[in-house]
Design an enzyme around this catalytic site. Sequence first.
Site, PDB file in Angstrom:
ATOM      1  N   GLU A  81      47.713  36.162  43.058  1.00 60.60           N
ATOM      2  CA  GLU A  81      46.384  35.710  43.664  1.00 60.60           C
ATOM      3  C   GLU A  81      46.865  34.927  45.123  1.00 60.60           C
ATOM      4  OE1 GLU A  81      44.841  32.719  41.011  1.00 60.60           O
ATOM      5  OE2 GLU A  81      44.302  34.465  39.452  1.00 60.60           O
TER       6      GLU A  81
ATOM      7  N   HIS B 252      38.946  33.676  40.692  1.00 62.54           N
ATOM      8  CA  HIS B 252      39.460  32.576  40.001  1.00 62.54           C
ATOM      9  C   HIS B 252      38.561  31.277  40.211  1.00 62.54           C
ATOM     10  CE1 HIS B 252      43.401  30.698  38.442  1.00 62.54           C
ATOM     11  NE2 HIS B 252      42.282  30.284  38.063  1.00 62.54           N
TER      12      HIS B 252
END
Length: 322
Positions: free
Chosen positions: A265, A284
């Site tokens: 990420e 997220h």
Amino acid sequence: MARIIIADNPLNELDIARELLPPDLDAVIARHGTPEFRTALQDAVCLVGFGDGTMDDAFYKAAPKLKLVQLLSAGYDRCDIEAARRAGVPICNNGGANSTAVAEHAMLLMLAVCRRLVWQHASVAAGRWRGNAVQDVKLFELRGRTLGIVGLGAIGKKVARMAQAFGMTVQYYDIIRLSEERADDLNVRFALLNELLKTSDIVSLHVPLSPDTKHMIGTSQLAMMKPSAYLINTCRGPVVDEKALIAALINGTIAGAGLDVFDQEPPPADNPLFTLPNVTLSAHFAGPTWDNQYSRFRNAFDNCQRVIRGEKPLWIIPELQG
């Protein structure tokens, strides 16, 4: 007045933190690694923020008065648990402050993949209205489907209640079993993990990332799922073997996936998930909502005050309990 540090982060609304800050707490707002942070760490009793990879043995050595690491998140996989154990400092999560947000987001992804929301939006925006081949479009309802929840903590329980409001049947797998009475109250049934994977129409993941849960969903587990099933992940990306998931989505092992988290990420620009038509993705963002800024900071400051009074904090992560 007790000194605490609030770790600056773009996901935190610091005006809300200042609004809720109790008058007996002297808060320094600083970003990890800055001179201001290092200076404040020398006298800090509590640290409020998200887990950070710099919190190793040297970090705790530089914080001799630290009695609490209070997270604003539910996840704690970026924390060095053994370093905290050696320092004798408890790490606590946010007490379910974002559980409603994550549960709602899980339901959002279920609806989005079953009703092909992203495809519908793209078709309408491109002037194709219902696409180019209406006869090939299959949209599905949640009502009557079986939801398998992996990890029945605070978030998993809320997902169970919301799913039942949609008319779904809920089964769960967790290493901690509910009592029969509690399972009846929640109207859920325990299933072994393999059993759950084989019999669920949608599988939703809600476990913390640990050595035991990393890649707990891989090639063999995906192969157990129905070809018509969907996988939803709002916990942590590495819980799923991403390469195995991509292969399963391409070859039709499962019907689709809704993902809020990734192995890396932010994901690289060439991630194959970006090109797949049977995937709905978010960044997220399941946890941080405007609403739970208040509950996250409220819980954090309450726990700080408990520790400063000499009481045991709430919500210590399982690995550091006892």
